[in-house]
Design a protein around this motif. Structure first.
Motif, PDB file in Angstrom:
ATOM      1  N   PHE A 256      24.291 -30.643 -38.489  1.00  0.00           N
ATOM      2  CA  PHE A 256      24.310 -30.506 -37.032  1.00  0.00           C
ATOM      3  C   PHE A 256      23.617 -31.691 -36.359  1.00  0.00           C
ATOM      4  O   PHE A 256      24.091 -32.209 -35.344  1.00  0.00           O
ATOM      5  N   VAL A 257      22.502 -32.127 -36.922  1.00  0.00           N
ATOM      6  CA  VAL A 257      21.802 -33.303 -36.384  1.00  0.00           C
ATOM      7  C   VAL A 257      22.705 -34.536 -36.485  1.00  0.00           C
ATOM      8  O   VAL A 257      22.834 -35.317 -35.522  1.00  0.00           O
ATOM      9  N   ALA A 258      23.343 -34.725 -37.635  1.00  0.00           N
ATOM     10  CA  ALA A 258      24.256 -35.854 -37.810  1.00  0.00           C
ATOM     11  C   ALA A 258      25.417 -35.774 -36.831  1.00  0.00           C
ATOM     12  O   ALA A 258      25.861 -36.792 -36.275  1.00  0.00           O
ATOM     13  N   ASP A 259      25.909 -34.568 -36.614  1.00  0.00           N
ATOM     14  CA  ASP A 259      26.998 -34.341 -35.668  1.00  0.00           C
ATOM     15  C   ASP A 259      26.617 -34.826 -34.277  1.00  0.00           C
ATOM     16  O   ASP A 259      27.370 -35.565 -33.627  1.00  0.00           O
ATOM     17  N   PHE A 260      25.436 -34.449 -33.798  1.00  0.00           N
ATOM     18  CA  PHE A 260      25.063 -34.811 -32.430  1.00  0.00           C
ATOM     19  C   PHE A 260      24.717 -36.292 -32.301  1.00  0.00           C
ATOM     20  O   PHE A 260      24.945 -36.888 -31.237  1.00  0.00           O
TER      21      PHE A 260
ATOM     22  N   ALA B 236      26.103 -21.058 -42.930  1.00  0.00           N
ATOM     23  CA  ALA B 236      25.721 -19.675 -42.656  1.00  0.00           C
ATOM     24  C   ALA B 236      26.451 -18.720 -43.603  1.00  0.00           C
ATOM     25  O   ALA B 236      25.870 -17.736 -44.099  1.00  0.00           O
ATOM     26  N   TRP B 237      27.711 -19.006 -43.875  1.00  0.00           N
ATOM     27  CA  TRP B 237      28.509 -18.203 -44.812  1.00  0.00           C
ATOM     28  C   TRP B 237      27.892 -18.207 -46.210  1.00  0.00           C
ATOM     29  O   TRP B 237      27.708 -17.160 -46.836  1.00  0.00           O
ATOM     30  N   MET B 238      27.550 -19.404 -46.692  1.00  0.00           N
ATOM     31  CA  MET B 238      26.953 -19.520 -48.019  1.00  0.00           C
ATOM     32  C   MET B 238      25.547 -18.918 -48.047  1.00  0.00           C
ATOM     33  O   MET B 238      25.136 -18.314 -49.042  1.00  0.00           O
ATOM     34  N   SER B 239      24.796 -19.083 -46.964  1.00  0.00           N
ATOM     35  CA  SER B 239      23.437 -18.559 -46.905  1.00  0.00           C
ATOM     36  C   SER B 239      23.400 -17.051 -47.063  1.00  0.00           C
ATOM     37  O   SER B 239      22.454 -16.493 -47.628  1.00  0.00           O
ATOM     38  N   LEU B 240      24.446 -16.385 -46.575  1.00  0.00           N
ATOM     39  CA  LEU B 240      24.505 -14.923 -46.656  1.00  0.00           C
ATOM     40  C   LEU B 240      25.187 -14.441 -47.932  1.00  0.00           C
ATOM     41  O   LEU B 240      25.580 -13.274 -48.029  1.00  0.00           O
ATOM     42  N   GLY B 241      25.338 -15.337 -48.896  1.00  0.00           N
ATOM     43  CA  GLY B 241      25.823 -14.935 -50.214  1.00  0.00           C
ATOM     44  C   GLY B 241      27.311 -14.721 -50.316  1.00  0.00           C
ATOM     45  O   GLY B 241      27.777 -14.073 -51.267  1.00  0.00           O
ATOM     46  N   GLN B 242      28.084 -15.287 -49.398  1.00  0.00           N
ATOM     47  CA  GLN B 242      29.536 -15.128 -49.460  1.00  0.00           C
ATOM     48  C   GLN B 242      30.142 -16.150 -50.418  1.00  0.00           C
ATOM     49  O   GLN B 242      29.576 -17.221 -50.646  1.00  0.00           O
ATOM     50  N   PRO B 243      31.301 -15.841 -51.012  1.00  0.00           N
ATOM     51  CA  PRO B 243      31.861 -16.689 -52.075  1.00  0.00           C
ATOM     52  C   PRO B 243      32.286 -18.071 -51.589  1.00  0.00           C
ATOM     53  O   PRO B 243      32.917 -18.204 -50.536  1.00  0.00           O
ATOM     54  N   ALA B 244      31.947 -19.086 -52.369  1.00  0.00           N
ATOM     55  CA  ALA B 244      32.273 -20.463 -52.008  1.00  0.00           C
ATOM     56  C   ALA B 244      33.781 -20.705 -52.006  1.00  0.00           C
ATOM     57  O   ALA B 244      34.272 -21.569 -51.273  1.00  0.00           O
ATOM     58  N   GLU B 245      34.509 -19.969 -52.836  1.00  0.00           N
ATOM     59  CA  GLU B 245      35.964 -20.180 -52.902  1.00  0.00           C
ATOM     60  C   GLU B 245      36.678 -19.717 -51.638  1.00  0.00           C
ATOM     61  O   GLU B 245      37.860 -19.997 -51.443  1.00  0.00           O
TER      62      GLU B 245
ATOM     63  N   LEU C  73      17.662 -20.098 -47.727  1.00  0.00           N
ATOM     64  CA  LEU C  73      17.196 -21.218 -46.911  1.00  0.00           C
ATOM     65  C   LEU C  73      17.989 -22.502 -47.130  1.00  0.00           C
ATOM     66  O   LEU C  73      18.321 -23.198 -46.164  1.00  0.00           O
ATOM     67  N   LEU C  74      18.312 -22.847 -48.380  1.00  0.00           N
ATOM     68  CA  LEU C  74      18.906 -24.150 -48.681  1.00  0.00           C
ATOM     69  C   LEU C  74      20.214 -24.402 -47.913  1.00  0.00           C
ATOM     70  O   LEU C  74      20.369 -25.477 -47.299  1.00  0.00           O
ATOM     71  N   PRO C  75      21.178 -23.460 -47.906  1.00  0.00           N
ATOM     72  CA  PRO C  75      22.402 -23.721 -47.132  1.00  0.00           C
ATOM     73  C   PRO C  75      22.129 -23.914 -45.639  1.00  0.00           C
ATOM     74  O   PRO C  75      22.835 -24.682 -44.972  1.00  0.00           O
ATOM     75  N   LEU C  76      21.092 -23.244 -45.119  1.00  0.00           N
ATOM     76  CA  LEU C  76      20.765 -23.403 -43.700  1.00  0.00           C
ATOM     77  C   LEU C  76      20.188 -24.786 -43.423  1.00  0.00           C
ATOM     78  O   LEU C  76      20.445 -25.375 -42.367  1.00  0.00           O
ATOM     79  N   LEU C  77      19.413 -25.320 -44.369  1.00  0.00           N
ATOM     80  CA  LEU C  77      18.882 -26.671 -44.209  1.00  0.00           C
ATOM     81  C   LEU C  77      20.016 -27.696 -44.209  1.00  0.00           C
ATOM     82  O   LEU C  77      20.001 -28.659 -43.424  1.00  0.00           O
ATOM     83  N   VAL C  78      21.001 -27.486 -45.075  1.00  0.00           N
ATOM     84  CA  VAL C  78      22.180 -28.368 -45.092  1.00  0.00           C
ATOM     85  C   VAL C  78      22.912 -28.274 -43.759  1.00  0.00           C
ATOM     86  O   VAL C  78      23.348 -29.291 -43.188  1.00  0.00           O
TER      87      VAL C  78
END
Length: 334
Positions: A59-63, A244-253, A49-54
């Motif tokens: 996205f809100v800031a973007d718009f 979305a990448w981080m939320s699905l457990g993919q490597p940050a590097e 959940l946390l990466p999706l909240l970020v």
């Protein structure tokens, strides 16, 4: 004569809708051809959940930044002291309308609403939107070129060359329109003399419109500031796919990989597709992920999750704004 023109417009509209449907469905078929939905669904169930909240916050800031940019440009092109507050809601709603209806009807809504609300000519609003599109194209191409230069591609160099050349041509063309619009328009017009092609005529006409719109913005310093603002908002939007990448457990590097996919997915929305760019966004995102060696199920899960975040808030806001926002009185302008 009027009936004939109406029939032509209806035919053109039907063809555009049909082309979008055919292209969008074709993209969906291509995406699903080599992917098992069960694998994608299993990956989506593990989303954190946390990466999706970020991602949603970005996205809100973007718009909000997009709305401010459009307000700044509209003030410059119309030479009026417009209030910011009343422009934000309908601006965001216009994207939501295009996300659920075909033919980018949200653009038409934006032209009509801003023209009537602030007593600005439709041509001025259209010109401002043309500038907006040029800025978006240039900045997303810049980000795509940077990502492509930095990422380690797992494919052969000869497959990268067409992508690099395409980005280079788009970047040079976009920057030329931004900073030397009148010169570029005259050059293209001279080169096209004696050519009777309808496509060339349409291209020259579109280029003249873009050049005229850019001239309205003002000095090159203003263009530089708007370009910097555009880069900032696209970086904010890229955080959605990174989240979305981080939320699905993919490597940050490996964040350059989803960054590249974001750039190419976004460029893919220039291709006709279904409302909300479904089909094209996924197809081009998967191609970029394949370029850097990400397996298809993971790539599709990331792109679908990001696309949902990019689509749902504006779509819901657009529908809600149309249904529940009270009609506003025309704003007095200086």
């Amino acid at each position: 004569m009027v009936d004939g023109r109406q029939r032509q417009r209806r035919t053109a509209t039907a063809l555009r809708v049909g082309l979008g449907l055919v292209a969008g469905i074709s993209f969906v078929i291509l995406v699903m051809r080599d992917v098992h939905l069960a694998q994608v669904t299993a990956l989506l169930h593990e989303a954190k959940l946390l990466p999706l909240l970020v991602a949603i916050f970005a996205f809100v800031a973007d718009f909000l930044l997009r709305a401010v940019r459009f307000w700044i440009m509209l003030r410059q092109t119309s030479d009026r002291d417009l209030p910011l507050g009343p422009t934000v809601g309908p601006f965001i709603a216009s994207f939501g309308i295009s996300d659920v209806l075909p033919l980018r009807l949200g653009d038409g809504f934006r032209v009509v609403w801003f023209s009537r609300q602030f007593n600005i000519s439709a041509g001025t609003v259209i010109g401002t939107m043309i500038v907006e599109r040029i800025l978006d194209l240039v900045t997303i191409v810049i980000l795509g070129a940077v990502a492509l230069a930095l990422v380690e591609a797992s494919t052969k160099a000869e497959l990268l060359l067409p992508l690099q050349l395409s980005l280079f041509v788009a970047l040079v063309g976009g920057l030329s329109i931004l900073f030397v619009p009148a010169l570029l328009a005259r050059l293209i017009e001279r080169l096209s003399r004696g050519v009777s092609s309808a496509l060339v005529t349409m291209f020259v006409s579109a280029l003249k419109s873009a050049s005229a719109a850019m001239v309205q913005v003002g000095s090159w310093r203003k263009v530089v500031k708007l370009t910097a603002m555009s880069l900032a908002l696209w970086v904010l939007e890229s955080i959605v796919l990174l989240g979305a990448w981080m939320s699905l457990g993919q490597p940050a590097e490996d964040l350059l990989k989803p960054f590249l996919a974001f750039a190419f997915s976004t460029l893919g929305t220039l291709v006709p597709s279904l409302p909300g760019h479904f089909g094209a966004f996924e197809f081009f995102g998967l191609q970029a992920f394949a370029l850097v060696g990400v397996d298809a199920p993971t790539a599709l899960a990331v792109v679908l999750l990001a696309h949902l975040i990019l689509w749902a808030p504006t779509a819901l806001f657009g529908v809600g704004w149309l249904l529940f926002a009270a009609p506003e009185k025309p704003q007095p302008v200086a």
